[in-house]
Scaffold this motif. Sequence first.
Motif, PDB file in Angstrom:
ATOM      1  N   ALA A 133       0.869  -1.259  -0.090  1.00 40.21           N
ATOM      2  CA  ALA A 133       0.009   0.043   0.155  1.00 40.21           C
ATOM      3  C   ALA A 133       0.869   1.250  -0.026  1.00 40.21           C
ATOM      4  O   ALA A 133       1.637   1.293   0.775  1.00 40.21           O
ATOM      5  CB  ALA A 133      -0.860  -0.085   1.239  1.00 40.21           C
ATOM      6  N   ALA A 134       0.702   2.037  -0.868  1.00 41.55           N
ATOM      7  CA  ALA A 134       1.226   3.663  -0.949  1.00 41.55           C
ATOM      8  C   ALA A 134       0.562   4.517  -0.395  1.00 41.55           C
ATOM      9  O   ALA A 134      -0.713   4.547  -0.387  1.00 41.55           O
ATOM     10  CB  ALA A 134       1.513   3.776  -2.316  1.00 41.55           C
ATOM     11  N   SER A 135       1.266   5.590   0.298  1.00 43.61           N
ATOM     12  CA  SER A 135       0.936   6.600   0.709  1.00 43.61           C
ATOM     13  C   SER A 135       1.710   7.871   0.470  1.00 43.61           C
ATOM     14  O   SER A 135       2.692   7.754   0.667  1.00 43.61           O
ATOM     15  CB  SER A 135       0.466   6.670   2.261  1.00 43.61           C
ATOM     16  N   GLY A 136       1.009   9.154   0.278  1.00 46.25           N
ATOM     17  CA  GLY A 136       1.959  10.197   0.144  1.00 46.25           C
ATOM     18  C   GLY A 136       1.938  10.466  -1.425  1.00 46.25           C
ATOM     19  O   GLY A 136       2.504  11.579  -1.760  1.00 46.25           O
ATOM     20  N   PHE A 137       1.675   9.669  -2.135  1.00 46.53           N
ATOM     21  CA  PHE A 137       1.789   9.775  -3.813  1.00 46.53           C
ATOM     22  C   PHE A 137       0.817   8.808  -4.530  1.00 46.53           C
ATOM     23  O   PHE A 137       0.404   7.609  -3.940  1.00 46.53           O
ATOM     24  CB  PHE A 137       3.335   9.556  -4.086  1.00 46.53           C
TER      25      PHE A 137
END
Length: 129
Positions: free
Chosen positions: A22-26
Motif C-alpha cells: 500500500a502506498a501513501s503520500g503519492f
Amino acid sequence: VQLQASGGGLVQTGGSLRLSCAASGFRLSYYTIGWFRQAPGKEREGVSCITHSDGNTYYAESVKGRFTISRDSARNTMYLQMNSLKPEDTGVYYCAADPGTPLTHVDGNYYCHDTYDYWGQGTQVTVSS
C-alpha cells in the motif's frame, strides 16, 4: 511517501501467496512499480515490475508463468500473486516505486533494475520443501 508491504509467510512447495504493498503520500499510477527479493547471502534481484510510461510488465526468468504483478489504482496498492512456489523463491520481498523507468537490458531482454527511489520495508517469504 511510504510503501507498506504485507502478505509474506510460510508456505509449502507448490503453494501460493499474494503480497500487497500500500502506498501513501503519492499516487502509484504515476510511477513505475516493482517487486524485488533478497535471499540470504545473495544480492537483491528484480522479480517483476510495471513501467508507468507504457504499462508493460517485466519478469525475472525464474518467475515467468508463476508470478503476476498488478496494481489497483483505486486502492493505491500494488500486488504480487505468487503461484507454484519453490524453495528458491524464499527471501525478503520488497516493493518499490520510481518516477522513471529503471530497466536493465541483458541479452536482448529487459529486466527490472533496482535503482528505485522509494522502497517498502520488506516482507519475508519462506517456502518449505
